[in-house]
Design an enzyme around this catalytic site. Structure first.
Site, PDB file in Angstrom:
ATOM      1  N   ASP A  94       0.812  -1.219   0.000  1.00  0.00           N
ATOM      2  CA  ASP A  94       0.000   0.000   0.000  1.00  0.00           C
ATOM      3  C   ASP A  94       0.847   1.271   0.000  1.00  0.00           C
ATOM      4  O   ASP A  94       2.058   1.236   0.205  1.00  0.00           O
ATOM      5  CB  ASP A  94      -0.957   0.003   1.208  1.00  0.00           C
ATOM      6  CG  ASP A  94      -0.274  -0.475   2.500  1.00  0.00           C
ATOM      7  OD1 ASP A  94       0.970  -0.425   2.570  1.00  0.00           O
ATOM      8  OD2 ASP A  94      -0.981  -0.894   3.426  1.00  0.00           O
ATOM      9  N   ASP A 140      -7.485  -2.490  14.272  1.00  0.00           N
ATOM     10  CA  ASP A 140      -8.864  -2.842  13.916  1.00  0.00           C
ATOM     11  C   ASP A 140      -8.926  -4.088  13.030  1.00  0.00           C
ATOM     12  O   ASP A 140      -9.958  -4.399  12.457  1.00  0.00           O
ATOM     13  CB  ASP A 140      -9.543  -1.656  13.200  1.00  0.00           C
ATOM     14  CG  ASP A 140      -8.794  -1.222  11.941  1.00  0.00           C
ATOM     15  OD1 ASP A 140      -7.776  -1.889  11.574  1.00  0.00           O
ATOM     16  OD2 ASP A 140      -9.214  -0.240  11.304  1.00  0.00           O
ATOM     17  N   HIS A 156      -7.129  -4.567  10.233  1.00  0.00           N
ATOM     18  CA  HIS A 156      -6.877  -4.393   8.794  1.00  0.00           C
ATOM     19  C   HIS A 156      -5.568  -5.052   8.371  1.00  0.00           C
ATOM     20  O   HIS A 156      -4.634  -5.173   9.143  1.00  0.00           O
ATOM     21  CB  HIS A 156      -6.956  -2.921   8.366  1.00  0.00           C
ATOM     22  CG  HIS A 156      -5.841  -2.028   8.807  1.00  0.00           C
ATOM     23  ND1 HIS A 156      -6.062  -0.837   9.468  1.00  0.00           N
ATOM     24  CD2 HIS A 156      -4.500  -2.118   8.672  1.00  0.00           C
ATOM     25  CE1 HIS A 156      -4.911  -0.245   9.701  1.00  0.00           C
ATOM     26  NE2 HIS A 156      -3.946  -1.001   9.240  1.00  0.00           N
ATOM     27  N   GLU A 195      -9.571  -1.803   5.354  1.00  0.00           N
ATOM     28  CA  GLU A 195     -10.236  -1.502   6.618  1.00  0.00           C
ATOM     29  C   GLU A 195     -11.437  -2.443   6.821  1.00  0.00           C
ATOM     30  O   GLU A 195     -11.901  -3.077   5.865  1.00  0.00           O
ATOM     31  CB  GLU A 195     -10.722  -0.045   6.598  1.00  0.00           C
ATOM     32  CG  GLU A 195      -9.609   0.987   6.470  1.00  0.00           C
ATOM     33  CD  GLU A 195      -8.803   1.185   7.768  1.00  0.00           C
ATOM     34  OE1 GLU A 195      -8.678   0.235   8.565  1.00  0.00           O
ATOM     35  OE2 GLU A 195      -8.287   2.293   7.973  1.00  0.00           O
TER      36      GLU A 195
HETATM   37  C1  GLP Z   1      -0.521   0.173   8.599  1.00  0.00           C
HETATM   38  C2  GLP Z   1      -0.204  -0.461   7.236  1.00  0.00           C
HETATM   39  C3  GLP Z   1      -0.313  -1.937   7.309  1.00  0.00           C
HETATM   40  C4  GLP Z   1       0.304  -2.349   8.614  1.00  0.00           C
HETATM   41  C5  GLP Z   1      -0.638  -1.958   9.732  1.00  0.00           C
HETATM   42  C6  GLP Z   1      -0.008  -2.036  11.101  1.00  0.00           C
HETATM   43  O1  GLP Z   1      -1.193   1.328   8.582  1.00  0.00           O
HETATM   44  N1  GLP Z   1      -0.887   0.025   6.116  1.00  0.00           N
HETATM   45  O2  GLP Z   1       0.262  -2.568   6.185  1.00  0.00           O
HETATM   46  O3  GLP Z   1       0.523  -3.703   8.653  1.00  0.00           O
HETATM   47  O4  GLP Z   1      -1.200  -0.702   9.469  1.00  0.00           O
HETATM   48  O5  GLP Z   1       0.870  -0.979  11.284  1.00  0.00           O
HETATM   49  P1  GLP Z   1       2.052  -1.004  12.339  1.00  0.00           P
HETATM   50  O6  GLP Z   1       2.945  -2.108  11.939  1.00  0.00           O
HETATM   51  O7  GLP Z   1       2.718   0.345  12.205  1.00  0.00           O
HETATM   52  O8  GLP Z   1       1.444  -1.225  13.671  1.00  0.00           O
END
Ligand code: GLP
Length: 261
Positions: free
Chosen positions: A68, A137, A139, A144
């Site tokens: 992403d 959440d 995702h 989402e």
């Molecule tokens: C982010 C990314 C995801 C990631 C998730 C967890 O916003 N888009 O690919 O795995 O949310 O983020 P983090 O690893 O910073 O907790």
């Protein structure tokens, strides 16, 4: 023969979990030097990337696709996933620039960019192993809750919670873009293997729902219960709400030799 399984692997610390995940990737790269790797950004894979860099693997034939990117951010923006990936991984390994793919947050035509991204993934021979983090959440990528479980790469609107969670990368919540381009859940499910890494107590609820709850678009990571080869690698804190943690530990400790990492 491919083993079909969802494996829950609980390790004592973030470092141990990240090292185990790195070993899985190292094994793939040794078995298949021209592997196609799906990658995630965010805080979670930082230790994993550090471990991978230390391993001195040969990335010269590897192709990568990131999950992403934020819409509206140039690759040079300090909070863009382009910049994050180059700073934390790509600069430190011998990957070829043209083998790196990250959604273009500045594309003028998002739908056709997304179609092209899907085509590029298909033409590369499909993703061998997709690395995933998980949002608080549930995702995966930026899919989402209530995302279609069949979705492909597309534009998504972030939830207020995700914008709050990611404000730390931008300095304030207002600066977090509202839109992103993300691989879809269907795209992720097409990967031959998925490796979800989750670290920390703040992920425990989402992990428990994903692993032990129903398969539901309310927790997009729960779809991995239907993936043929999914590995969920957790530290103790992220595993702390699992009701069957002892069983997962038992299974991992009693793996027959031929199944070991
Ligand atoms: C982010 C990314 C995801 C990631 C998730 C967890 O916003 N888009 O690919 O795995 O949310 O983020 P983090 O690893 O910073 O907790």
């Amino acid at each position: 023969m491919t083993r079909t399984a969802v494996e829950i692997i609980i390790l004592p610390t973030p470092k141990a979990a990240s090292t185990t995940a790195a070993r899985m990737i190292a094994r793939l790269l040794r078995d298949k030097p021209d592997a196609v790797l799906g990658l995630a950004a965010g805080s979670t894979p930082l230790l994993l990337f550090r471990e991978l860099v230390k391993m001195n693997l040969n990335w010269s034939k590897v192709t990568t696709f990131n999950l992403d990117e934020y819409v509206g951010l140039s690759p040079k923006h300090p909070a863009s996933y382009h910049r994050f990936m180059w700073e934390n991984l790509f600069t430190h390994i011998n990957i070829r620039h043209h083998n790196v793919h990250i959604p273009d947050g500045l594309t003028k035509d998002i739908p056709s960019f997304c179609r092209r991204y899907e085509t590029q993934i298909r033409r590369s021979g499909s993703i061998d192993l997709q690395v995933l983090g998980i949002g608080a959440d549930g995702h995966i990528g930026f899919n989402e809750p209530t995302s279609s479980l069949a979705s492909r790469t597309r534009l998504k609107t972030l939830t207020a919670q995700t914008r709050r969670d990611n404000a730390r990368f931008f300095g304030s919540e207002e600066k977090v873009p509202r839109h992103v381009i993300t691989m879809g859940i269907g795209t992720i499910m097409d990967a031959r293997q998925c490796l979800l890494l989750a670290l920390g107590k703040h992920k425990a609820r989402a992990v428990a729902q994903a692993v032990e709850g129903p398969v539901t678009s309310m927790n997009p990571a729960s779809v991995l219960q239907m993936h043929p080869v999914a590995k969920i690698v957790l530290d103790e804190a992220a595993a702390s709400r699992l009701t069957r943690a002892d069983y997962y530990r038992w299974v991992f400790q009693n793996k027959p030799d031929w199944q070991k990492l």
